[in-house]
Design an enzyme around this catalytic site. Structure first.
Site, PDB file in Angstrom:
ATOM      1  N   GLU A  62       0.859  -1.118   0.024  1.00  0.00           N
ATOM      2  CA  GLU A  62       0.004  -0.165   0.070  1.00  0.00           C
ATOM      3  C   GLU A  62       1.020   1.240  -0.017  1.00  0.00           C
ATOM      4  OE1 GLU A  62      -3.662  -0.264   2.649  1.00  0.00           O
ATOM      5  OE2 GLU A  62      -2.795   1.193   3.566  1.00  0.00           O
ATOM      6  N   CYS A  63       1.096   1.974  -1.093  1.00  0.00           N
ATOM      7  CA  CYS A  63       1.720   3.418  -0.929  1.00  0.00           C
ATOM      8  C   CYS A  63       3.179   3.190  -1.011  1.00  0.00           C
ATOM      9  CB  CYS A  63       0.837   4.329  -0.353  1.00  0.00           C
ATOM     10  SG  CYS A  63       1.295   5.949  -0.562  1.00  0.00           S
ATOM     11  N   GLY A  64       3.506   3.646   0.187  1.00  0.00           N
ATOM     12  CA  GLY A  64       4.868   3.305   0.557  1.00  0.00           C
ATOM     13  C   GLY A  64       5.456   2.062   0.510  1.00  0.00           C
TER      14      GLY A  64
END
Length: 471
Positions: free
Chosen positions: A343-345
């Site tokens: 998720e994202c990072g």
């Protein structure tokens, strides 16, 4: 503070014995950067260290401000958002907190009326009196106009009063107080003081875990607040809000779709964007949770699935690049067909390369996704988003300063809620599926769909809107 606020009630309150009353305020401001978190955390810390039970919440999606509120209260901090988390969830959490504590503090988001839904919408829905924080460092009479406008822009908005922040002197504070049409609304002033300033970076406030003096900063802010009219009030003198219990049957039971499955979750300074409520949902789904820190050199725990949450991989890219054993463990996990939700990072760390701002450095990362991510100065994604998997939809949001370049074709995109979709807005965030890896810039609120959450962690194949299954 208006005397009538001592009996502030939730609109439509007819719960009788099922309702719970508690001191409560919503800390808001005309804009971001005015000092909402400082005031909310200082107020929480002031009462907590006097032995009172305090619970804090954050309006809207946020991973960083809750660090400070949690440090101040000693309790988990959950998000309240009429769209992302839903009205029933908000009502349930507020009522539960009010039943066990002396003071409920909700920190607003952006400006009081910014966003759809806004902090003002939340205040109005639950009868939360607004405590307005205004940065008055270069202001005099206009302070009164701002305070008046915030209070009266929406008729009937519950109101607690106004507090001036970053004030130069006692004389300056007096000028600000005199500018108010109703002097009784003056709750005091906080000075400009680096001793309790909360440091920021590109995604928001610096997390408390990264600062050795985080509690000292909160105590310094609480000490100053204690000398103000607001700080001298007991909880019985603060607005008392009546919180109604959720309607019977409003909350649905979570099916044990992940029963018996072990999920390993990265958690350290590089992967810290985790909603406590998301962990609760995974547990309710039946999963066994364990945590590991790539930055600390932890081995990947034995597990059926991995969650790499968002955070700051760009600040720790060199250290992550040196985590060869973790890279190999994740590659072996994926080769065994075990799912990874990145998720994202967490997704950023899985690409071949991460390029720092202005192409200053290129770091070789974990290589489970082909391509590279590049940091940039301008915001690349911000706002509420939703992801539909088959007949279930996850709500959440996006907030990032990087872009990715990959030969992978997205299998789906998130979408903005219709009510927040501006004309000509960019498309939603891509969802990439590469073997058992599922990755996106999208931050999911798991409680919005436990069924879709279970799909992300491999309890069943992912089904997209066209019902095509992806193993």
């Amino acid at each position: 503070m208006d005397a009538s606020l001592s009996q502030a009630t939730q609109p439509g309150d007819t719960a009788g014995a099922a309702a719970v009353s508690c001191a409560a305020v919503l800390v808001a401001a005309p804009a971001s950067g005015q000092g909402k978190t400082t005031v909310a955390a200082a107020l929480a810390r002031l009462h907590a260290r006097q032995g009172r039970r305090v619970r804090a919440f954050k309006c809207g999606p946020d991973f960083l401000d809750p660090h400070w509120l949690a440090l101040a209260t000693g309790a988990p901090v959950h998000s309240l958002d009429l769209w992302m988390t839903g009205e029933a969830d908000c009502r349930s959490r507020l009522r539960a907190a009010a039943a066990e504590c002396d003071l409920v503090i909700v920190e607003g988001v952006m400006g009081l009326f910014d966003g759809t839904p806004s902090a003002a919408d939340l205040a109005e829905r639950f009868g939360l009196p607004v405590l307005a924080v205004i940065d008055a460092h270069a202001m005099a009479g206009t302070f009164g106009a701002l305070a008046y406008g915030l209070q009266n822009f929406r008729p009937g908005l519950p109101w607690a009063g106004v507090l001036a922040n970053r004030v130069a002197s006692e004389r300056h504070a007096g000028m600000l107080k005199d500018a108010l049409r109703e002097p009784s609304q003056w709750l005091g002033a906080l000075p400009r003081d680096a001793g309790f300033t909360l440091p920021e970076r590109h995604l928001g406030l610096v997390a408390t875990t990264e600062l050795g003096d985080a509690m000292a900063r909160l105590d310094a802010a609480a000490d100053v607040l204690a000398a103000t009219p607001l700080g001298q009030m007991q909880t019985t003198q603060l607005p008392q809000v009546r919180f109604e219990a959720p309607a019977s049957g409003e909350a649905e039971a979570v099916p044990p779709l992940l029963a018996g499955r072990a999920i390993a979750i990265a958690r350290d300074a590089a992967f810290s964007f985790i909603y406590p409520a998301n962990l609760d949902v995974l547990t309710a789904l039946g999963a066994r949770l364990s945590f590991f820190s790539p930055l600390a050199g932890d081995a990947l725990p034995a597990c059926d699935a991995v969650w790499l949450p968002g955070g700051y991989p760009e600040l720790h890219a060199e250290a992550l690049a040196a985590c060869a054993p973790m890279r190999e463990s994740l590659a072996a996990h994926a080769a065994a067909g075990k799912p990874i939700w990145a998720e994202c990072g967490g997704m950023m760390a899985l690409f071949d390369e991460l390029v720092t701002q202005d192409d200053a450095q290129v770091h070789r990362l974990w290589g489970l996704l082909p391509g590279r991510v590049t940091m940039q100065k301008r915001l690349a994604g911000l706002g509420p988003q939703q992801l539909t998997l088959g007949s279930h939809t996850l709500r959440g949001h996006t907030f990032h300063y990087s872009r990715c370049e990959t030969p992978l074709a997205p299998v789906a995109h998130t979408a903005r809620p219709v009510a927040t979709q501006p004309v000509g807005a960019r498309g939603g965030e891509a969802l990439y599926v590469h073997g058992p890896v599922r990755a996106s810039y999208f931050h999911a609120w798991f409680a919005s769909s436990p069924q879709a959450t279970a799909r992300l962690f491999g309890a069943m194949p992912i089904e997209l809107e066209n019902h095509a299954a992806i193993e």
